[in-house]
Structure formats: C-alpha cells, structure tokens
Design a protein around this motif. Structure first.
Motif, PDB file in Angstrom:
ATOM      1  N   TRP A  80       0.441  -1.317   0.106  1.00  9.54           N
ATOM      2  CA  TRP A  80       0.120   0.302  -0.082  1.00  9.54           C
ATOM      3  C   TRP A  80       0.703   0.822  -0.069  1.00  9.54           C
ATOM      4  N   GLY A  81       0.626   2.569  -0.127  1.00  9.75           N
ATOM      5  CA  GLY A  81       1.082   3.494  -0.440  1.00  9.75           C
ATOM      6  C   GLY A  81       1.174   3.960   0.326  1.00  9.75           C
ATOM      7  N   GLU A  82       2.136   5.291   0.759  1.00  4.14           N
ATOM      8  CA  GLU A  82       2.960   6.125   1.645  1.00  4.14           C
ATOM      9  C   GLU A  82       2.048   7.252   1.266  1.00  4.14           C
ATOM     10  N   VAL A  83       1.350   8.189   2.102  1.00  6.31           N
ATOM     11  CA  VAL A  83       0.757   9.935   2.276  1.00  6.31           C
ATOM     12  C   VAL A  83       2.313  10.451   2.051  1.00  6.31           C
ATOM     13  N   MET A  84       2.250  11.252   1.208  1.00 12.56           N
ATOM     14  CA  MET A  84       3.116  12.445   1.509  1.00 12.56           C
ATOM     15  C   MET A  84       2.662  13.554   2.222  1.00 12.56           C
ATOM     16  N   ALA A  85       4.679  13.903   3.087  1.00 12.35           N
ATOM     17  CA  ALA A  85       4.061  15.614   3.855  1.00 12.35           C
ATOM     18  C   ALA A  85       5.049  15.084   4.017  1.00 12.35           C
ATOM     19  N   MET A  86       5.004  16.446   4.383  1.00 14.45           N
ATOM     20  CA  MET A  86       6.259  17.713   4.897  1.00 14.45           C
ATOM     21  C   MET A  86       6.992  17.450   6.219  1.00 14.45           C
ATOM     22  N   ALA A  87       8.405  17.311   6.841  1.00 12.08           N
ATOM     23  CA  ALA A  87       8.401  17.807   8.186  1.00 12.08           C
ATOM     24  C   ALA A  87       7.920  18.382   8.724  1.00 12.08           C
ATOM     25  N   PRO A  88       7.160  18.383   9.980  1.00 11.72           N
ATOM     26  CA  PRO A  88       6.842  19.535  10.433  1.00 11.72           C
ATOM     27  C   PRO A  88       7.769  20.707  10.516  1.00 11.72           C
ATOM     28  N   ALA A  89       9.326  20.526  11.049  1.00 12.60           N
ATOM     29  CA  ALA A  89      10.121  21.762  10.572  1.00 12.60           C
ATOM     30  C   ALA A  89      10.204  22.423   9.811  1.00 12.60           C
ATOM     31  N   ASP A  90      10.326  21.607   8.800  1.00 12.98           N
ATOM     32  CA  ASP A  90      10.080  22.416   7.107  1.00 12.98           C
ATOM     33  C   ASP A  90       8.590  23.380   6.897  1.00 12.98           C
ATOM     34  N   GLU A  91       7.361  22.845   7.635  1.00 14.77           N
ATOM     35  CA  GLU A  91       6.248  23.669   7.245  1.00 14.77           C
ATOM     36  C   GLU A  91       6.103  24.541   8.130  1.00 14.77           C
ATOM     37  N   ALA A  92       6.922  24.611   9.357  1.00 13.35           N
ATOM     38  CA  ALA A  92       6.585  26.038  10.415  1.00 13.35           C
ATOM     39  C   ALA A  92       7.563  26.937   9.933  1.00 13.35           C
ATOM     40  N   PHE A  93       9.146  26.727   8.993  1.00 12.04           N
ATOM     41  CA  PHE A  93       9.680  27.479   8.757  1.00 12.04           C
ATOM     42  C   PHE A  93       9.371  28.344   6.844  1.00 12.04           C
ATOM     43  N   ALA A  94       8.188  27.460   6.288  1.00 11.58           N
ATOM     44  CA  ALA A  94       7.045  28.130   5.136  1.00 11.58           C
ATOM     45  C   ALA A  94       6.504  29.424   5.773  1.00 11.58           C
ATOM     46  N   THR A  95       5.606  29.213   7.201  1.00  7.48           N
ATOM     47  CA  THR A  95       4.780  29.659   8.089  1.00  7.48           C
ATOM     48  C   THR A  95       5.471  30.922   7.947  1.00  7.48           C
ATOM     49  N   GLU A  96       7.341  30.047   8.833  1.00  7.51           N
ATOM     50  CA  GLU A  96       7.327  31.608   9.433  1.00  7.51           C
ATOM     51  C   GLU A  96       8.215  33.116   8.220  1.00  7.51           C
ATOM     52  N   LEU A  97       8.236  32.272   7.268  1.00  8.90           N
ATOM     53  CA  LEU A  97       9.147  33.254   6.125  1.00  8.90           C
ATOM     54  C   LEU A  97       7.747  33.774   5.279  1.00  8.90           C
ATOM     55  N   LEU A  98       5.976  33.422   5.051  1.00  6.40           N
ATOM     56  CA  LEU A  98       5.536  33.520   4.752  1.00  6.40           C
ATOM     57  C   LEU A  98       4.900  35.209   5.858  1.00  6.40           C
ATOM     58  N   ALA A  99       4.744  34.622   6.800  1.00  5.16           N
ATOM     59  CA  ALA A  99       4.586  36.315   7.140  1.00  5.16           C
ATOM     60  C   ALA A  99       5.094  37.272   7.236  1.00  5.16           C
ATOM     61  N   ARG A 100       6.463  37.462   7.229  1.00  3.56           N
ATOM     62  CA  ARG A 100       7.308  37.703   6.880  1.00  3.56           C
ATOM     63  C   ARG A 100       7.885  38.931   5.876  1.00  3.56           C
ATOM     64  N   HIS A 101       7.217  37.260   4.191  1.00  2.00           N
ATOM     65  CA  HIS A 101       7.578  38.060   3.035  1.00  2.00           C
ATOM     66  C   HIS A 101       6.121  37.900   3.192  1.00  2.00           C
ATOM     67  N   LEU A 102       5.095  37.164   2.943  1.00  2.54           N
ATOM     68  CA  LEU A 102       4.026  37.407   2.445  1.00  2.54           C
ATOM     69  C   LEU A 102       2.674  37.535   3.315  1.00  2.54           C
ATOM     70  N   PRO A 103       2.250  38.419   4.308  1.00  3.95           N
ATOM     71  CA  PRO A 103       1.978  38.448   5.049  1.00  3.95           C
ATOM     72  C   PRO A 103       0.149  38.268   5.148  1.00  3.95           C
ATOM     73  N   GLU A 104      -0.281  38.253   3.036  1.00  5.63           N
ATOM     74  CA  GLU A 104      -1.472  38.388   3.270  1.00  5.63           C
ATOM     75  C   GLU A 104      -1.919  37.123   2.612  1.00  5.63           C
ATOM     76  N   LEU A 105      -1.060  36.254   2.594  1.00  5.92           N
ATOM     77  CA  LEU A 105      -0.929  34.631   2.391  1.00  5.92           C
ATOM     78  C   LEU A 105      -1.247  34.219   3.949  1.00  5.92           C
ATOM     79  N   ILE A 106      -1.008  34.694   4.757  1.00  5.92           N
ATOM     80  CA  ILE A 106      -0.867  33.933   6.249  1.00  5.92           C
ATOM     81  C   ILE A 106      -2.747  34.224   6.561  1.00  5.92           C
ATOM     82  N   ARG A 107      -3.733  33.770   6.872  1.00  6.92           N
ATOM     83  CA  ARG A 107      -4.696  33.040   7.569  1.00  6.92           C
ATOM     84  C   ARG A 107      -4.971  33.170   9.297  1.00  6.92           C
TER      85      ARG A 107
END
Length: 502
Positions: free
Chosen positions: A475-502
C-alpha cells in the motif's frame, strides 16, 4: 450547557435576533403567493437575516393584518442560538445531550454534585400546566374560523395551493390521558389548506403522528389534534430533532428553551398546547376521511406526487391579540431544513460516537438532501472495519435507514471537503472490491428514484487505506512535509507574504 438567555417564546428569540442585528422589517406589500418565498429564498442564499413582512398581500390583492416571519433558522449561527448556544458550543451541547440520554453512573459524591446541570436540564422537561395563556387571548370558534385570514403562502408555481410549512402538530395516542404529556408527539408535517376550516395533514406511516392516528382508527374514533404556529425555538427544533420514540418532543423542548414549558388546555379538543405560542389550530382528524394532497415543491428540489392523506376539521383558532405567522419554504438546498440539518449533524455526533466509537467525524452533505448521503471518517484499525461502520450506521437510527450512500474514509480525510473525498475515492477505493450494494431496504417514501415506494437499494463505499487481507499489494505511503520545514515556510511567509497567512 446553555450560554444564551432562555427563549420561552418565538418573540423572545426574535428580540434576541433584533439585538444582534439579525432581524429586518419589510414594510412594503409582498404577495403571499410566490413573491414572499422568492424573497426568502434570495435572502437565505446570501446568509441573510430573519425577515418580518409587515404588509402581506393575499392572492386577491387584499392586505392581510398578520405579519409573516421567515428565515428564522436561515443561518447555522441562528440554529445554534435556538438551541441556546453559540455555533462553537454545539459539539459540547451534543456531548451533554448524549450524557443526558445515557448517563454513566457517578463516581463518588463530587462527581454526583458536578452533574447538577444535567439534573437541572432534566427538571426543565417537566411542564407547568395552567395559568394565563397569551395564545388564547383571542378565541375563534364555529363560523368565526377562517383560514383565509391567515397569511398562508403558496410557495412554488406548481403548488396545489396554500401550504402551512412550519406547523408543529401535537397528537397523543388513544389510550392516553390529555395531561400525559410524556406520551405526546410533536412533528413538523406540512398542512394543505383546502377550506376555511379544513386541512390535509401529510404524515408518513413511520412518523409519530401517523402511529397515534392508527391507535384512534382501531377504536373507530376521531383523533384530537392541535397545530402550533409560531412556537418557541426549543419546540420548533425539538419537533425536528430525531429523538428516540420514548422521548416526548414537547417535554424535551424545555431542555432546549432553558425553561420549563408552559401548557394550557385547548379550548375545543382534549389536548394541551403551549401557552406562549402565537397561534394554535384545534380540531379533529377523522379515522377514515382522506383527501388528495399536493403536488408541492419538496426538499428534493422536485414536486411530489398527489396522494391521499388524513383531513383535519378545525374547531377553533386561538391566537395572541397581535399574532405573528411563522413560515418557511422547502426546496432544493439550501433551504432552512438543510441548514438545521447541518447543525443537527454536529449535535448528533457525540451520540453516534457513543455507539460507534471509531467514528471521528461525519458529514451529511446538504446538497444531498441532508440525509441521503453520509461521509464518515474513522480511526481504522482492522480489516473490514469500514463495512462494519456502514452497517452500524444504517441500523442505528431510523433516519440513517434513508441514507442511500455511505462513504467511509480515514481520519486524515476531512469528510466535509469534496476535494479530500475525491482524492480518497481516486486513490484508496477499487470499485470491484470496495463497493457494497444492498437490495430491498427501507427508503424515504418521497424518493421517486426508488424502484418501489419506500423500498430501494443502498451503496457503501470503502475509501479507506487497506489493511492485511484487504489487499495483496504494497500500500502507498502518504507524502507529507517534515513539521520543521512547514514551520519554516510559515515563518517566512509571515515576513514576506503576510497577506497569504490566515
């Protein structure tokens, strides 16, 4: 669990809506034939407020004096308010009601004392009988009875005539006493006006009103009936809830209203009625007389067939001095029943999970008439579990016996997200293995797609990840980003693209 003030009457709830900016008055003339339902439908579709039409116009062009209230439960927030809570608290109320229905034994004195709210809610089901009744400030009997004086709408172009759409029909079995409130049934059955003092009551064979009528038929006696127009939100929602057959909706309304129901004896029939209602129609249903009912637009989005149903002879109309007439429409969703069903879905989940613990979430799509399809997310632990859940749901409540399709998904899927559902169907389901078809099962009598009236098939779809003997492939394995990488992406967006953060 109640966090809002008690609403013992429709008026107290309307006052609450007005204070919240959720009530609009319509002063200009609006025809009760088609126009009013068109306005209501447009406002409901936009998530609009409660409407009060102060100048209803009859089909002859005459101005009617009784204001019409519509769109009472046109948003999920107002349905929740009618239950006495905010929308975020519906789940907590559902858990409280599940415990009220089947409370576990207390674990010591402290636990017993902590259950005072539950005891208080149980006491709220005991009605107060007698006293002053605003609903009987005006009493019309005999020749004074005239349904034409009420602003009963004709809702759709193909409708057979005026139709009462928010009636709470009170009945009791033949062997009961008038003051045995625990035996009463309160059901919302549409009522067609066919004369100044005659109605047709459409209740299907499995409903409580029909069962009570059969008990009077066996005696060859006419049945006393009272129809409440403009009851408290607790009574309206209790009459619509899928309560156990042993629970009286009239009594249970006290739990939802936050206060004990006040009842008074009807004037011309041996039955108790809510003292604080706007209007009550009293009368008798003959054991044998029927009349052709319909066609009328229904919640399916189609007109139903013409069929014979019992006739009610009205003996009295009682009402407040300045009554309000409560109305709605039914049609292809969205409509008020679909919106009420969306909240009831959340309210019922704790009770469902108490019987089927592996269920994590459940969605009844409003577009599927609120009950003909269910998507269920489960915590899957063993092979065949999805099918067991399907069978358990179909047999749990009478309402689920009318659910034609059940889709079971894993708990990483949002059952209310069509994109998630489509992905699960496309990647976790094989039609030759994962589709279960049942034949000749009970079905909604109003479902004309059924091969036979009241009898049809059901389909269960297992869109879960497969375990053990359910598959012979890796059976297949569901793909998912590492939590640390997702947290990094959220922090970067908050600084540079805040309109995308809800």
């Amino acid at each position: 669990m109640r966090t809002l003030p008690p609403f013992p009457s429709l008026r107290s709830f309307l006052d609450h809506c007005a204070e919240a900016g959720e009530l609009r008055l319509i002063p200009e003339p609006v025809a009760i034939r088609h126009q009013m339902s068109a306005v209501h439908r447009a406002v409901l579709g936009r998530g609009g407020p409660v409407l009060r039409f102060d100048a209803p116009v009859s089909k002859t062009g005459a101005r009617l004096s009784m204001p019409v209230v519509t769109n009472l439960f046109g948003t999920t927030a107002r349905v929740a308010a009618g239950l006495g809570v905010t929308l975020d608290e519906v789940g907590e109320l559902g858990a409280f009601l599940a415990a009220l229905r089947a409370p576990p034994p207390p674990e010591g004195l402290r636990d017993a004392l902590s259950r005072w709210p539950m005891l208080k809610a149980a006491l709220a089901t005991r009605p107060k009988i007698g006293g002053k009744a605003p609903v009987q400030e005006v009493v019309l009997e005999g020749a004074a009875v005239d349904m034409g004086a009420l602003p009963v709408q004709t809702l759709w172009p193909g409708d057979a005539g005026p139709l009462i759409t928010w009636p709470v029909v009170l009945t009791r079995p033949a062997e009961s006493a008038p003051d045995a409130v625990q035996t009463y049934n309160a059901g919302v059955y549409r009522a067609q006006v066919i004369g100044r003092d005659r109605l047709i009551l459409r209740w299907l064979a499995h409903r409580g009103g029909a069962a009570h009528h059969r008990s009077w038929q066996r005696r060859g006696e006419k049945m006393p009936v009272a129809i409440v127009l403009g009851g408290s939100p607790g009574l309206l929602l209790s009459a619509a809830l899928p309560l156990p057959e042993t629970v009286s909706e009239l009594s249970f309304s006290g739990v939802l209203s936050g206060t004990r129901p006040r009842l008074v004896a009807a004037r011309t029939v041996p039955i108790l009625v809510p003292s604080d209602a706007e209007i009550v129609l009293e009368g008798w249903v003959d054991p044998q007389e029927t009349a052709p009912e319909g066609p009328f637009g229904d919640h399916t989005g189609y007109y139903n067939a013409v069929e014979p149903f019992p006739v009610m002879q009205i003996t009295a109309i009682t009402h407040r001095r300045d009554p309000l007439y409560l109305s709605t429409y039914t049609g292809r969703p969205p409509d008020e029943p679909a919106i009420i069903g969306e909240v009831f879905n959340r309210l019922a989940l704790p009770t469902i999970r108490a019987q089927i613990p592996e269920i994590r979430d459940l969605w009844l799509p409003p577009a599927a008439c609120s009950y003909r399809m269910a998507v269920v997310a489960i915590d899957k632990r063993y092979p065949g579990q999805a099918r067991r859940v399907m069978m358990a749901l179909w047999g749990m409540l009478p309402q689920f016996s009318y659910t034609k399709t059940i889709i079971v998904v894993d708990d990483d899927i949002d059952p209310a997200n069509w994109d998630d559902i489509a992905w699960a169907l496309a990647t976790r389901m094989d039609p030759s293995r994962d589709v279960m078809i049942l034949r000749d099962t009970p079905m909604d009598y109003l479902d004309f797609a059924a091969p036979e009236p009241g009898l049809a098939g059901k389909m269960g779809i297992d869109a879960t990840n497969k375990l053990g003997p359910e598959t012979r492939r890796d059976w297949g394995e569901v793909m998912a980003m590492a939590p640390a990488d997702e947290a990094f992406a959220t922090e970067l967006l908050a600084r540079h693209l805040p309109e995308l953060i809800r």
